[in-house]
Design a protein around this motif. Structure first.
Motif, PDB file in Angstrom:
ATOM      1  N   CYS A   1     -69.048  -7.261   4.071  1.00 28.66           N
ATOM      2  CA  CYS A   1     -69.333  -6.809   5.437  1.00 28.66           C
ATOM      3  C   CYS A   1     -70.662  -6.068   5.494  1.00 28.66           C
ATOM      4  O   CYS A   1     -71.239  -5.696   4.464  1.00 28.66           O
ATOM      5  CB  CYS A   1     -68.200  -5.933   5.950  1.00 28.66           C
ATOM      6  SG  CYS A   1     -68.056  -4.334   5.135  1.00 28.66           S
TER       7      CYS A   1
ATOM      8  N   CYS B   1     -70.672  -2.496   3.787  1.00 26.49           N
ATOM      9  CA  CYS B   1     -70.759  -2.576   2.318  1.00 26.49           C
ATOM     10  C   CYS B   1     -72.143  -3.041   1.888  1.00 26.49           C
ATOM     11  O   CYS B   1     -72.669  -2.591   0.860  1.00 26.49           O
ATOM     12  CB  CYS B   1     -69.701  -3.511   1.772  1.00 26.49           C
ATOM     13  SG  CYS B   1     -68.011  -2.915   1.957  1.00 26.49           S
TER      14      CYS B   1
ATOM     15  N   ARG C   1     -62.365 -12.606   8.249  1.00 32.05           N
ATOM     16  CA  ARG C   1     -62.820 -11.329   8.792  1.00 32.05           C
ATOM     17  C   ARG C   1     -62.618 -10.168   7.824  1.00 32.05           C
ATOM     18  O   ARG C   1     -63.118  -9.078   8.055  1.00 32.05           O
ATOM     19  CB  ARG C   1     -62.063 -11.014  10.085  1.00 32.05           C
ATOM     20  CG  ARG C   1     -62.392 -11.898  11.243  1.00 32.05           C
ATOM     21  CD  ARG C   1     -61.800 -11.361  12.530  1.00 32.05           C
ATOM     22  NE  ARG C   1     -60.444 -10.869  12.390  1.00 32.05           N
ATOM     23  CZ  ARG C   1     -59.352 -11.548  12.724  1.00 32.05           C
ATOM     24  NH1 ARG C   1     -59.452 -12.754  13.215  1.00 32.05           N
ATOM     25  NH2 ARG C   1     -58.158 -11.010  12.565  1.00 32.05           N
ATOM     26  N   THR C   2     -61.864 -10.349   6.742  1.00 30.84           N
ATOM     27  CA  THR C   2     -61.550  -9.268   5.815  1.00 30.84           C
ATOM     28  C   THR C   2     -62.592  -9.208   4.705  1.00 30.84           C
ATOM     29  O   THR C   2     -62.835 -10.184   4.007  1.00 30.84           O
ATOM     30  CB  THR C   2     -60.148  -9.469   5.206  1.00 30.84           C
ATOM     31  OG1 THR C   2     -59.202  -9.572   6.265  1.00 30.84           O
ATOM     32  CG2 THR C   2     -59.773  -8.329   4.299  1.00 30.84           C
ATOM     33  N   CYS C   3     -63.190  -8.035   4.537  1.00 34.99           N
ATOM     34  CA  CYS C   3     -64.205  -7.832   3.501  1.00 34.99           C
ATOM     35  C   CYS C   3     -63.504  -7.754   2.139  1.00 34.99           C
ATOM     36  O   CYS C   3     -62.564  -6.972   1.969  1.00 34.99           O
ATOM     37  CB  CYS C   3     -64.986  -6.554   3.774  1.00 34.99           C
ATOM     38  SG  CYS C   3     -66.194  -6.156   2.494  1.00 34.99           S
TER      39      CYS C   3
ATOM     40  N   TYR D   1     -65.304  -9.467  12.757  1.00 30.53           N
ATOM     41  CA  TYR D   1     -66.195 -10.626  12.884  1.00 30.53           C
ATOM     42  C   TYR D   1     -66.112 -11.418  11.587  1.00 30.53           C
ATOM     43  O   TYR D   1     -65.685 -10.905  10.546  1.00 30.53           O
ATOM     44  CB  TYR D   1     -67.642 -10.196  13.165  1.00 30.53           C
ATOM     45  CG  TYR D   1     -68.230  -9.266  12.135  1.00 30.53           C
ATOM     46  CD1 TYR D   1     -68.862  -9.757  11.000  1.00 30.53           C
ATOM     47  CD2 TYR D   1     -68.150  -7.889  12.289  1.00 30.53           C
ATOM     48  CE1 TYR D   1     -69.384  -8.902  10.049  1.00 30.53           C
ATOM     49  CE2 TYR D   1     -68.680  -7.027  11.359  1.00 30.53           C
ATOM     50  CZ  TYR D   1     -69.303  -7.536  10.245  1.00 30.53           C
ATOM     51  OH  TYR D   1     -69.820  -6.691   9.299  1.00 30.53           O
TER      52      TYR D   1
ATOM     53  N   ILE E   1     -67.265 -12.761   8.256  1.00 31.06           N
ATOM     54  CA  ILE E   1     -68.225 -12.266   7.269  1.00 31.06           C
ATOM     55  C   ILE E   1     -69.131 -13.406   6.822  1.00 31.06           C
ATOM     56  O   ILE E   1     -68.679 -14.518   6.569  1.00 31.06           O
ATOM     57  CB  ILE E   1     -67.473 -11.641   6.073  1.00 31.06           C
ATOM     58  CG1 ILE E   1     -66.716 -10.409   6.555  1.00 31.06           C
ATOM     59  CG2 ILE E   1     -68.420 -11.305   4.944  1.00 31.06           C
ATOM     60  CD1 ILE E   1     -65.814  -9.805   5.532  1.00 31.06           C
TER      61      ILE E   1
ATOM     62  N   ASP F   1     -60.511  -5.259   7.971  1.00 25.96           N
ATOM     63  CA  ASP F   1     -60.749  -6.295   8.964  1.00 25.96           C
ATOM     64  C   ASP F   1     -61.906  -5.792   9.820  1.00 25.96           C
ATOM     65  O   ASP F   1     -61.749  -4.865  10.604  1.00 25.96           O
ATOM     66  CB  ASP F   1     -59.498  -6.520   9.812  1.00 25.96           C
ATOM     67  CG  ASP F   1     -59.685  -7.594  10.875  1.00 25.96           C
ATOM     68  OD1 ASP F   1     -60.806  -8.140  10.995  1.00 25.96           O
ATOM     69  OD2 ASP F   1     -58.716  -7.871  11.601  1.00 25.96           O
ATOM     70  N   VAL F   2     -63.091  -6.405   9.670  1.00 30.59           N
ATOM     71  CA  VAL F   2     -64.286  -5.895  10.325  1.00 30.59           C
ATOM     72  C   VAL F   2     -64.453  -6.428  11.746  1.00 30.59           C
ATOM     73  O   VAL F   2     -65.349  -6.004  12.467  1.00 30.59           O
ATOM     74  CB  VAL F   2     -65.550  -6.187   9.489  1.00 30.59           C
ATOM     75  CG1 VAL F   2     -65.535  -5.365   8.217  1.00 30.59           C
ATOM     76  CG2 VAL F   2     -65.679  -7.655   9.184  1.00 30.59           C
TER      77      VAL F   2
END
Length: 126
Positions: free
Chosen positions: A114, A117, A94-96, A105, A107, A102-103
């Motif tokens: 994300c 970005c 979940r981390t871009c 969802y 990725i 932490d978005v």
């Protein structure tokens, strides 16, 4: 010319090496991995005992391996360390990597960043 049923029906295992049945025609006492998991079981080290096969004109033959239900073992319970490892793995998904947020969802592996970005990147390219 053999029919699809006759190509998939080999209960002795003479043709394919293990007993083979047409789709949805396997005898009682056998289950796929997913079916075992739905019952709270796992194969438990046993080998593939039989298979079900379906033939389609465009896909060719597809098989699903079967395991004996009476030899299956219960699923091992999740320990606190396994839960922790799973939580860290999901956090990493979940981390871009670009904005380090932490978005919320998973990725997409197609873009690897994300949505925010990705939009910023597309606007700067245009």
């Amino acid at each position: 010319m053999p029919t699809a049923y006759s190509r998939c029906y080999d209960p002795t295992g003479a043709r394919y090496g293990i007993p083979t049945y047409p789709w949805r025609m396997a005898p009682d006492g056998y289950a796929t991995r997913r079916q075992l998991r739905a019952r709270g079981l796992r194969p438990g080290g046993q080998g593939v005992t039989a298979q079900v096969m379906v033939t389609r004109r465009h896909y060719g033959a597809r098989v699903a391996y079967l395991y004996r239900i009476d030899l299956a073992k219960p699923v091992r319970p999740m320990t606190s360390r396994k839960w922790g490892a799973l939580a860290l793995a999901m956090l990493a998904r979940r981390t871009c990597p670009r904005c380090q947020l932490d978005v919320g969802y998973c990725i997409s592996t197609r873009h690897g960043i994300c949505g925010l970005c990705l939009i910023t990147e597309e606007q700067s390219a245009a």
